[in-house]
Design a protein around this motif. Structure first.
Motif, PDB file in Angstrom:
ATOM      1  N   CYS A   3     -17.146  22.451   8.068  1.00  0.00           N
ATOM      2  CA  CYS A   3     -16.956  22.780   6.537  1.00  0.00           C
ATOM      3  C   CYS A   3     -18.599  23.494   6.898  1.00  0.00           C
ATOM      4  O   CYS A   3     -19.431  22.966   6.851  1.00  0.00           O
ATOM      5  CB  CYS A   3     -17.727  21.143   5.710  1.00  0.00           C
TER       6      CYS A   3
ATOM      7  N   ARG B  18     -16.871  13.067  10.382  1.00  0.00           N
ATOM      8  CA  ARG B  18     -17.389  12.792   9.306  1.00  0.00           C
ATOM      9  C   ARG B  18     -17.698  11.686   8.854  1.00  0.00           C
ATOM     10  O   ARG B  18     -18.370  11.726   7.774  1.00  0.00           O
ATOM     11  CB  ARG B  18     -15.402  12.191   8.534  1.00  0.00           C
TER      12      ARG B  18
ATOM     13  N   CYS C 188     -24.160  15.178   0.383  1.00  0.00           N
ATOM     14  CA  CYS C 188     -23.364  15.120   1.824  1.00  0.00           C
ATOM     15  C   CYS C 188     -24.412  14.198   2.985  1.00  0.00           C
ATOM     16  O   CYS C 188     -25.775  15.438   2.675  1.00  0.00           O
ATOM     17  CB  CYS C 188     -22.670  16.692   2.777  1.00  0.00           C
TER      18      CYS C 188
ATOM     19  N   CYS D  21     -19.963  18.226   7.996  1.00  0.00           N
ATOM     20  CA  CYS D  21     -18.946  17.827   9.322  1.00  0.00           C
ATOM     21  C   CYS D  21     -18.277  18.763   9.898  1.00  0.00           C
ATOM     22  O   CYS D  21     -18.878  20.071   9.285  1.00  0.00           O
ATOM     23  CB  CYS D  21     -17.225  17.367   8.579  1.00  0.00           C
TER      24      CYS D  21
END
Ligand code: SF4
Length: 324
Positions: A21, A124, A14, A18
């Motif tokens: 999350c 995102r 990642c 986000c």
């Protein structure tokens, strides 16, 4: 039916987190190393518990290539099929060639929303067009494509139906619907605590998921999951607010029956009447709702009694009503 062994690689690959999350809270605190994965898969396969391994919880195709290939090789060696989840902006021709080399069969793309403003506010880091492009590349390459969608992100005031329509147009093989859960130790949790984010209630989350489910059903697209998998961590307090309920899927599906009951009644008054509802075989408890929620709603609308019966001539969410 595939027996999926999930392997969580929390936040690996990642580029940032986000807002909603925290995989270490939702899934697992750390990733296993490749050798441990190989042992786990072999043991599960021998016990008949795994025909497919799924790498979840990170952006798999953005993991540094050497480590990514070590993960893939560990499963490839066992002969068990592979599925993985990743981000739409981490799919290109090179990635696809690598996944093909290791016989990956299914790719799950975290689309989350098809509204660029909602995606921006969720941090995102990709757009709706990235989702369209990645979905096209994966379909053309012959992967089974699963899309993940959310409802109730910051700025998502009912755009989830638009998201469902746009995702359905990409003709995935299946979708997962996740109404937002506010998980501790996330940016969304901070926003919620400061009063900058209004979380969906469980009931609102089930309504939103039902809106999306109706769209996908109308396009013949299987919905393979509704709501986060219940875990001790989430139930034990990590889910601070939002649409977290172990039976969210059942709540959502019972709403579809309820909507069809109201459509079939065509605004006829229920006042003082007994209502008989026929539903497909095996769906009586789903139509009644979790804790008979839908029956209680019909009684609150005036029904003097509600009976739900099976009818083998019906399927899906079809209903037939009769008032006595
Ligand atoms: S939602 Fe996906 S891309 Fe975003 S932080 Fe979580 S695992 Fe990573």
């Amino acid at each position: 039916m595939a027996r999926i062994l999930p392997i969580f690689v929390p936040h690996e690959g990642c580029p940032h987190d986000c807002v909603f999350c925290n995989q270490r809270r939702i899934a697992a605190p750390v990733s296993p190393e490749p050798e441990e994965i190989r042992e786990r898969v072999c043991a599960a396969y021998r016990a008949g518990l795994a025909t497919e391994v799924a790498f979840y919880g990170g952006s798999f195709t953005a993991i540094p290539v050497e480590r990514q290939e070590a993960f893939l090789q560990a499963v490839y060696d066992t002969g068990v099929s592979i599925r993985l989840s990743t981000r739409p902006d981490c799919i290109d021709e090179y990635v696809i060639a690598r996944l093909k080399r290791y016989h990956v069969e299914t790719v799950e793309l975290g689309a989350q929303s098809m509204d660029d403003e909602v995606l921006r506010r969720a941090r995102r880091g990709h757009t709706a067009d990235d989702v369209r492009r990645a979905a096209r590349l994966l379909r053309e390459a012959g992967f089974t494509l699963i899309l993940q969608a959310m409802a109730g992100l910051p700025g998502d005031e009912g755009t989830w139906q638009y998201t469902a329509q746009e995702l359905a147009a990409l003709r995935p093989d299946g979708v997962r619907i996740y109404p937002v859960v506010v998980v501790r130790d996330t940016a969304l949790y901070e926003m919620w605590q400061r009063g900058e984010y209004h979380a969906l209630t469980v009931s609102e989350g089930a309504d939103a998921a039902a809106d999306m489910l109706e769209v996908f059903l109308a396009h013949g697209i299987p919905v393979i999951r509704i709501g986060l998998n219940p875990t001790e961590e989430l139930t034990g307090g990590a889910a601070a607010a939002g649409a977290y309920h172990p039976a969210l899927g059942e709540m959502t599906r019972s709403r579809l029956f309820f909507r069809n009951i109201l459509r079939d009644l065509k605004e006829t008054s229920l006042s003082g009447k007994r209502l008989i509802i026929r539903v497909p075989k095996g769906r009586v408890s789903q139509a009644a709702g979790v804790s008979k929620e839908m029956i209680h709603r019909l009684e609150a609308m005036g029904a003097a009694g509600v009976r739900i019966l099976e009818d083998e001539s019906l399927d899906g969410y079809a209903v037939r009503t009769l008032l006595e």
